[in-house]
Design an enzyme around this catalytic site. Structure first.
Site, PDB file in Angstrom:
ATOM      1  CB  VAL A  20      -0.950   0.001   1.231  1.00 46.40           C
ATOM      2  CG1 VAL A  20      -1.633   1.351   1.397  1.00 46.40           C
ATOM      3  CG2 VAL A  20      -1.990  -1.088   1.082  1.00 46.40           C
ATOM      4  CB  THR A 130      -7.388  -2.419   6.078  1.00 46.87           C
ATOM      5  OG1 THR A 130      -7.211  -2.075   4.712  1.00 46.87           O
ATOM      6  CG2 THR A 130      -8.815  -2.877   6.316  1.00 46.87           C
ATOM      7  CG  PHE A 161     -10.886   1.526  -1.745  1.00 49.85           C
ATOM      8  CD1 PHE A 161     -11.654   0.667  -0.963  1.00 49.85           C
ATOM      9  CD2 PHE A 161     -10.952   2.892  -1.493  1.00 49.85           C
ATOM     10  CE1 PHE A 161     -12.474   1.167   0.041  1.00 49.85           C
ATOM     11  CE2 PHE A 161     -11.768   3.390  -0.493  1.00 49.85           C
ATOM     12  CZ  PHE A 161     -12.534   2.531   0.272  1.00 49.85           C
ATOM     13  CD  GLU A 164      -0.889  -7.705  -2.906  1.00 53.26           C
ATOM     14  OE1 GLU A 164      -0.257  -8.630  -3.447  1.00 53.26           O
ATOM     15  OE2 GLU A 164      -1.123  -7.646  -1.699  1.00 53.26           O
ATOM     16  CE  LYS A 232      -9.517  -1.915   2.095  1.00 53.28           C
ATOM     17  NZ  LYS A 232      -8.143  -1.730   1.866  1.00 53.28           N
ATOM     18  CG  ASN A 236     -11.288  -5.296   1.204  1.00 52.58           C
ATOM     19  OD1 ASN A 236     -11.569  -4.830   0.100  1.00 52.58           O
ATOM     20  ND2 ASN A 236     -10.069  -5.231   1.698  1.00 52.58           N
ATOM     21  N   GLY A 281     -14.201 -20.675  -8.126  1.00 56.20           N
ATOM     22  CA  GLY A 281     -12.915 -21.363  -8.196  1.00 56.20           C
ATOM     23  C   GLY A 281     -12.397 -21.785  -6.850  1.00 56.20           C
ATOM     24  CB  CYS A 288      -6.834  -7.255   1.474  1.00 57.25           C
ATOM     25  SG  CYS A 288      -5.443  -6.132   1.346  1.00 57.25           S
TER      26      CYS A 288
HETATM   27  C1  UDX Z   1      -8.468  -6.515  -2.398  1.00 55.83           C
HETATM   28  C2  UDX Z   1      -9.501  -5.466  -2.803  1.00 55.83           C
HETATM   29  O1  UDX Z   1     -10.030  -5.819  -4.087  1.00 55.83           O
HETATM   30  C3  UDX Z   1      -8.859  -4.077  -2.822  1.00 55.83           C
HETATM   31  O2  UDX Z   1      -9.849  -3.092  -3.113  1.00 55.83           O
HETATM   32  C4  UDX Z   1      -8.247  -3.795  -1.450  1.00 55.83           C
HETATM   33  O3  UDX Z   1      -7.584  -2.547  -1.433  1.00 55.83           O
HETATM   34  C5  UDX Z   1      -7.261  -4.886  -1.081  1.00 55.83           C
HETATM   35  O4  UDX Z   1      -7.920  -6.165  -1.135  1.00 55.83           O
HETATM   36  P1  UDX Z   1      -6.414  -7.726  -3.581  1.00 55.83           P
HETATM   37  O5  UDX Z   1      -6.095  -8.350  -2.260  1.00 55.83           O
HETATM   38  O6  UDX Z   1      -5.292  -7.165  -4.383  1.00 55.83           O
HETATM   39  O7  UDX Z   1      -7.460  -6.530  -3.409  1.00 55.83           O
HETATM   40  O8  UDX Z   1      -7.119  -8.866  -4.444  1.00 55.83           O
HETATM   41  P2  UDX Z   1      -8.476  -9.010  -5.264  1.00 55.83           P
HETATM   42  O9  UDX Z   1      -8.282  -8.631  -6.660  1.00 55.83           O
HETATM   43  O10 UDX Z   1      -9.607  -8.402  -4.537  1.00 55.83           O
HETATM   44  O11 UDX Z   1      -8.647 -10.610  -5.221  1.00 55.83           O
HETATM   45  C6  UDX Z   1      -8.701 -11.282  -3.966  1.00 55.83           C
HETATM   46  C7  UDX Z   1      -8.832 -12.775  -4.145  1.00 55.83           C
HETATM   47  O12 UDX Z   1     -10.119 -13.125  -4.622  1.00 55.83           O
HETATM   48  C8  UDX Z   1      -7.827 -13.404  -5.107  1.00 55.83           C
HETATM   49  O13 UDX Z   1      -7.322 -14.586  -4.512  1.00 55.83           O
HETATM   50  C9  UDX Z   1      -8.666 -13.739  -6.329  1.00 55.83           C
HETATM   51  O14 UDX Z   1      -8.161 -14.847  -7.044  1.00 55.83           O
HETATM   52  C10 UDX Z   1     -10.019 -14.044  -5.697  1.00 55.83           C
HETATM   53  N1  UDX Z   1     -11.170 -13.817  -6.587  1.00 55.83           N
HETATM   54  C11 UDX Z   1     -11.437 -12.571  -7.060  1.00 55.83           C
HETATM   55  C12 UDX Z   1     -12.012 -14.887  -6.908  1.00 55.83           C
HETATM   56  O15 UDX Z   1     -11.799 -16.034  -6.479  1.00 55.83           O
HETATM   57  N2  UDX Z   1     -13.109 -14.652  -7.707  1.00 55.83           N
HETATM   58  C13 UDX Z   1     -13.404 -13.420  -8.186  1.00 55.83           C
HETATM   59  O16 UDX Z   1     -14.427 -13.290  -8.886  1.00 55.83           O
HETATM   60  C14 UDX Z   1     -12.542 -12.338  -7.862  1.00 55.83           C
END
Ligand code: UDX
Length: 463
Positions: A20, A130, A161, A164, A232, A236, A281, A288
């Site tokens: 972050v 967070t 928000f 990664e 926040k 999430n 999946g 997060c």
């Molecule tokens: C998340 C929030 O999206 C972001 O706004 C916040 O600031 C930090 O936490 P991030 O941890 O980078 O971001 O990952 P994200 O893209 O949200 O995906 C999280 C997990 O969910 C991943 O393991 C991804 O594979 C999984 N995922 C995501 C699914 O299994 N299905 C989906 O439809 C979307």
């Protein structure tokens, strides 16, 4: 009457240069602010100061070098130095998980105390990490308790928000900028900081009028500090809920011979539902979502709210990995001594981050089953080698997914890296001992895979 603005043209400090803090620091420097970063981990701070990004994030290395060269981003040799040089300090330190699921706020408390003890001038302390609701009020108490005479602090909450893998893109293209504030002065200071992001103004050219008008920009959500913290955690937790929801629907699809990707498409076209985060999946991972849903559940319970709904969202997620192992056993029967290729270790594509990765949980279970593992990930292999799982004697690492499929009994796709779509599957099929592909991320086209002669199983599509 309160000041119109707390700081005109503030110097910005960033405490904590992780996933972050570093993109935020570089983003703010890139839009024109003078930013000084600091990290307790001296070696990490030194690497960043030398222009070496400490983790993979698209565009991060280039952005780091660009902003070091422009002179707008620097790394302090100590946290104290960064505090001294800044007017507005963004706290971006980690909030890991305690054993009971609550957030461990010791780094936050430590940052507050260090700021108070080392500030000789007034500061606006902005919580970006967070944190559970009411944390910023505890920071305010800490600042007051340890403050030097005649030094005043304000706190604000500006949750981050960014995702990664698209961290810099998200910084420059925010859906919303949430500002939890306790005064007009703090609000105007933060509006001023973010204005160049929205209208490309140079920080030194921003007029007071522009600052006052900025608050009517739709991107800004201006609230009290507690509400900002809740936005926040609730965001999430909602994303996590969507994923567990679709994963449960996937289970029903499997039992009833339906197709979850079509169900998700049909649902997602309703704008009230939306199509994102409906990809069934292996479940959600990362630093997060799993941590935030637990911390949100815990703070809710501490406040006397029945949080069993959110607890179940987490439980559904944890069960995903076992279901994939069951599917593998359903096909291969005994797993011991079988050779399994796992493609994907990162918690999602576009990153080398393996923290709380469902793929890691899957690998751990495969190790318990004493399989021989062929591992491949486009970015995260080095991170994996630093973990205790890498001590398992029966692992081979492959930089090329095709090589990893030689003589294997199955390939499991554990992370949806887009490059896995364009692999030459015909070659792979011939190389495998038995052509079984378990697509735990529904990445591939089932019809094409079956046509090529694979024994193929996805999630919520074919049983
Ligand atoms: C998340 C929030 O999206 C972001 O706004 C916040 O600031 C930090 O936490 P991030 O941890 O980078 O971001 O990952 P994200 O893209 O949200 O995906 C999280 C997990 O969910 C991943 O393991 C991804 O594979 C999984 N995922 C995501 C699914 O299994 N299905 C989906 O439809 C979307």
């Amino acid at each position: 009457m309160e000041e119109k603005i707390m700081f005109d043209n503030p110097n910005i400090g960033i405490l904590g240069l992780g996933h972050v803090g570093l993109p935020t620091a570089l983003g703010l420097a890139d839009i024109g602010w003078n930013v000084i970063g600091a990290d307790d981990l001296k070696s990490k701070a030194q690497d960043i100061a030398n222009g070496d990004a400490p983790f993979y994030e698209p565009g991060l290395s280039e952005m780091l070098i660009k902003n070091i060269n422009s002179g707008r981003f620097s790394v302090a040799s100590s946290v104290e130095e960064a505090i001294d040089a800044s007017d507005v300090i963004f706290v971006c330190v980690g909030t890991p998980q305690n054993d009971d699921g609550s957030a461990d706020l010791s780094q936050i408390e430590n940052a507050g105390r260090t700021i108070a003890q080392n500030s000789n001038t007034n500061k606006l302390v902005v919580e970006k990490s967070t944190t559970p609701v009411s944390t910023s009020l505890r920071i305010k108490d800490t600042l007051r308790r340890y403050a030097k005479e005649n030094v005043e602090f304000e706190v604000a909450v500006n949750p981050e928000f960014l995702r990664e893998g698209t961290g810099l893109y998200d910084f420059f293209n925010p859906d919303r900028i949430v500002l939890g504030v306790e005064s007009e002065a703090a609000k105007n200071t933060l509006l001023q900081i973010y204005l160049p992001l929205l209208d490309q103004t140079n920080p030194s050219d921003i007029s007071d009028k522009e600052i006052y008008e900025a608050k009517s920009n739709d991107k800004f959500v201006i609230t009290d500090v507690n509400t900002a913290e809740l936005i926040k955690h609730a965001s999430n937790s909602f994303l996590a809920t969507k994923i567990s929801f679709i994963n449960l629907v996937a289970d029903i699809c499997e039992k009833s011979g339906s197709d979850v990707s079509k169900v998700a498409k049909g649902m997602g076209l309703d704008p009230r539902i939306g199509s994102s985060f409906l990809q069934a999946g292996l479940g959600f991972g990362g630093y997060c979502l799993p941590k935030d849903i637990k911390a949100f559940t815990k703070i809710g319970e501490d406040l006397g709210v029945d949080m069993s709904f959110f607890r179940e969202v987490d439980n559904v997620n944890i069960r995903r990995v076992d279901q994939i192992i069951d599917k593998l056993k359903g096909k291969l029967w005994v797993l011991r001594d079988k050779t399994i290729a796992v493609w994907g270790i990162a918690f999602k594509p576009g990153t080398d981050d393996i923290r709380e990765s469902p793929a890691m949980a899957l690998i751990e279970k495969l190790i318990e089953e004493e399989v021989k593992l062929n591992l491949h990930d486009p970015k995260a292999m080095e991170e994996f080698k630093r973990t205790s799982l890498s001590e398992y004697s029966n692992i081979e690492y492959f930089t090329d997914p095709i090589d990893s499929s030689n003589n294997v009994d199955a390939i499991i796709i554990a992370t949806d890296w887009p490059e896995f779509k364009s692999v030459d599957y015909k070659n792979i099929k011939d190389a495998m001992q038995y052509p079984f592909v378990l697509d735990a991320r529904n990445l591939l086209n089932p019809v094409e895979m079956l046509d090529m002669g694979f024994d193929y199983i996805g999630v919520g599509r074919y049983s």
